[in-house]
Design a protein around this motif. Structure first.
Motif, mmCIF file in Angstrom:
data_model
loop_
_atom_site.group_PDB
_atom_site.id
_atom_site.type_symbol
_atom_site.label_atom_id
_atom_site.label_comp_id
_atom_site.label_asym_id
_atom_site.label_seq_id
_atom_site.Cartn_x
_atom_site.Cartn_y
_atom_site.Cartn_z
ATOM 1 N N GLN A 1 38.740 52.057 53.109
ATOM 2 C CA GLN A 1 38.708 51.265 54.333
ATOM 3 C C GLN A 1 39.069 49.790 54.099
ATOM 4 O O GLN A 1 39.775 49.186 54.897
ATOM 5 N N ALA A 2 38.639 49.208 52.986
ATOM 6 C CA ALA A 2 38.921 47.798 52.698
ATOM 7 C C ALA A 2 40.408 47.532 52.471
ATOM 8 O O ALA A 2 40.861 46.401 52.574
ATOM 9 N N LEU A 3 41.173 48.588 52.156
ATOM 10 C CA LEU A 3 42.605 48.426 51.905
ATOM 11 C C LEU A 3 43.431 48.404 53.189
ATOM 12 O O LEU A 3 44.651 48.286 53.145
ATOM 13 N N GLY B 1 42.298 42.841 51.060
ATOM 14 C CA GLY B 1 41.187 43.749 50.796
ATOM 15 C C GLY B 1 41.357 44.450 49.458
ATOM 16 O O GLY B 1 42.466 44.614 48.960
ATOM 17 N N PHE B 2 40.254 44.868 48.876
ATOM 18 C CA PHE B 2 40.319 45.597 47.599
ATOM 19 C C PHE B 2 39.170 46.584 47.500
ATOM 20 O O PHE B 2 38.170 46.468 48.195
ATOM 21 N N ILE B 3 39.354 47.562 46.611
ATOM 22 C CA ILE B 3 38.296 48.507 46.267
ATOM 23 C C ILE B 3 38.242 48.625 44.746
ATOM 24 O O ILE B 3 39.194 48.239 44.053
ATOM 25 N N LEU B 4 37.154 49.164 44.244
ATOM 26 C CA LEU B 4 36.976 49.411 42.814
ATOM 27 C C LEU B 4 36.850 50.914 42.623
ATOM 28 O O LEU B 4 36.073 51.564 43.315
ATOM 29 N N LEU C 1 37.074 51.917 37.173
ATOM 30 C CA LEU C 1 37.242 50.644 36.462
ATOM 31 C C LEU C 1 38.602 49.989 36.731
ATOM 32 O O LEU C 1 39.133 49.266 35.898
ATOM 33 N N VAL C 2 39.139 50.240 37.910
ATOM 34 C CA VAL C 2 40.401 49.638 38.339
ATOM 35 C C VAL C 2 40.151 48.938 39.674
ATOM 36 O O VAL C 2 39.450 49.454 40.536
ATOM 37 N N VAL C 3 40.738 47.739 39.816
ATOM 38 C CA VAL C 3 40.720 47.012 41.086
ATOM 39 C C VAL C 3 42.010 47.366 41.812
ATOM 40 O O VAL C 3 43.099 47.118 41.288
ATOM 41 N N ILE C 4 41.896 47.976 42.978
ATOM 42 C CA ILE C 4 43.068 48.316 43.784
ATOM 43 C C ILE C 4 43.035 47.386 44.985
ATOM 44 O O ILE C 4 42.020 47.323 45.691
ATOM 45 N N ALA C 5 44.118 46.646 45.207
ATOM 46 C CA ALA C 5 44.140 45.659 46.288
ATOM 47 C C ALA C 5 45.386 45.801 47.135
ATOM 48 O O ALA C 5 46.426 46.272 46.672
ATOM 49 N N LYS C 6 45.249 45.382 48.377
ATOM 50 C CA LYS C 6 46.406 45.206 49.246
ATOM 51 C C LYS C 6 46.612 43.695 49.270
ATOM 52 O O LYS C 6 45.802 42.958 49.842
ATOM 53 N N SER D 1 35.619 41.439 28.186
ATOM 54 C CA SER D 1 35.406 42.839 28.568
ATOM 55 C C SER D 1 34.286 43.085 29.575
ATOM 56 O O SER D 1 33.730 44.174 29.612
ATOM 57 N N TYR D 2 33.951 42.090 30.399
ATOM 58 C CA TYR D 2 33.018 42.342 31.493
ATOM 59 C C TYR D 2 33.768 43.039 32.621
ATOM 60 O O TYR D 2 34.928 42.753 32.881
ATOM 61 N N ASP D 3 33.087 43.932 33.332
ATOM 62 C CA ASP D 3 33.701 44.721 34.411
ATOM 63 C C ASP D 3 33.612 44.002 35.761
ATOM 64 O O ASP D 3 33.262 44.589 36.768
ATOM 65 N N GLN D 4 33.975 42.731 35.781
ATOM 66 C CA GLN D 4 33.782 41.917 36.983
ATOM 67 C C GLN D 4 35.065 41.359 37.593
ATOM 68 O O GLN D 4 35.023 40.436 38.395
ATOM 69 N N VAL D 5 36.222 41.898 37.256
ATOM 70 C CA VAL D 5 37.469 41.422 37.849
ATOM 71 C C VAL D 5 37.552 41.919 39.287
ATOM 72 O O VAL D 5 37.286 43.087 39.573
ATOM 73 N N ARG D 6 37.911 41.009 40.183
ATOM 74 C CA ARG D 6 38.071 41.313 41.601
ATOM 75 C C ARG D 6 39.364 40.663 42.097
ATOM 76 O O ARG D 6 39.911 39.781 41.445
ATOM 77 N N PHE D 7 39.838 41.078 43.263
ATOM 78 C CA PHE D 7 41.004 40.449 43.885
ATOM 79 C C PHE D 7 40.489 39.419 44.876
ATOM 80 O O PHE D 7 39.629 39.730 45.697
#
Length: 146
Positions: free
Chosen positions: A54-56, A61-64, A67-72, A89-95
């Motif tokens: 929905q966020a895309l 918007g992005f979703i996780l 362990l992948v950030v998928i963004a529009k 190596s922290y799992d905190q990357v966001r768009f």
């Protein structure tokens, strides 16, 4: 117990009572996120008509997932990168919708262009690129793969 021993034990106890909260406050547990390994063999799909995606529906918007950030991105194109920061190596990357849309890790402030190129350096070691994945749209199915 002699007076001298009593005062020594009291001093050690007081020192512990004063420093223990600081040690707890300064621990790595205050960081939101976990240190994990970057995903390998990435190849999965997202149904853009599903609730999970929905966020895309809107630019920025992005979703996780996995362990992948998928963004529009802000131009309406789909981009994907590792959620695992190349810095520590922290799992905190966001768009985030800054500078035309970038990947950002809030643990230490690492910033990456949409092609994974580091935009800043957060310590004395050279900044490393963020792993970026291919995306392919077929109808309402978005494939993310290496």
């Amino acid at each position: 117990m002699e007076r001298k021993e009593f005062l020594r034990s009291l001093g050690a106890g007081a020192a512990f009572a004063l420093t223990f909260p600081c040690l707890q406050g300064c621990s790595k547990d205050d960081v939101n996120g976990d240190i994990v390994e970057e995903p390998t063999g990435v190849d999965f799909t997202v149904d853009l008509s599903s609730q999970e995606a929905q966020a895309l529906a809107s630019n920025g918007g992005f979703i996780l997932k996995n362990l992948v950030v998928i963004a529009k991105n802000l131009e309406g194109e789909y981009v994907a990168a590792s959620q695992v920061c190349s810095h520590q190596s922290y799992d905190q990357v966001r768009f985030v919708d800054q500078s035309g849309g970038i990947f950002y890790c809030d643990v230490h402030g690492s910033r990456f262009d949409q092609d994974g190129t580091p935009l800043n350096q957060v310590d004395s070691s050279p900044a490393r690129a963020l792993k970026v994945y291919n995306t392919e749209l077929n109808g309402s199915i978005l494939r993310i793969y290496e």
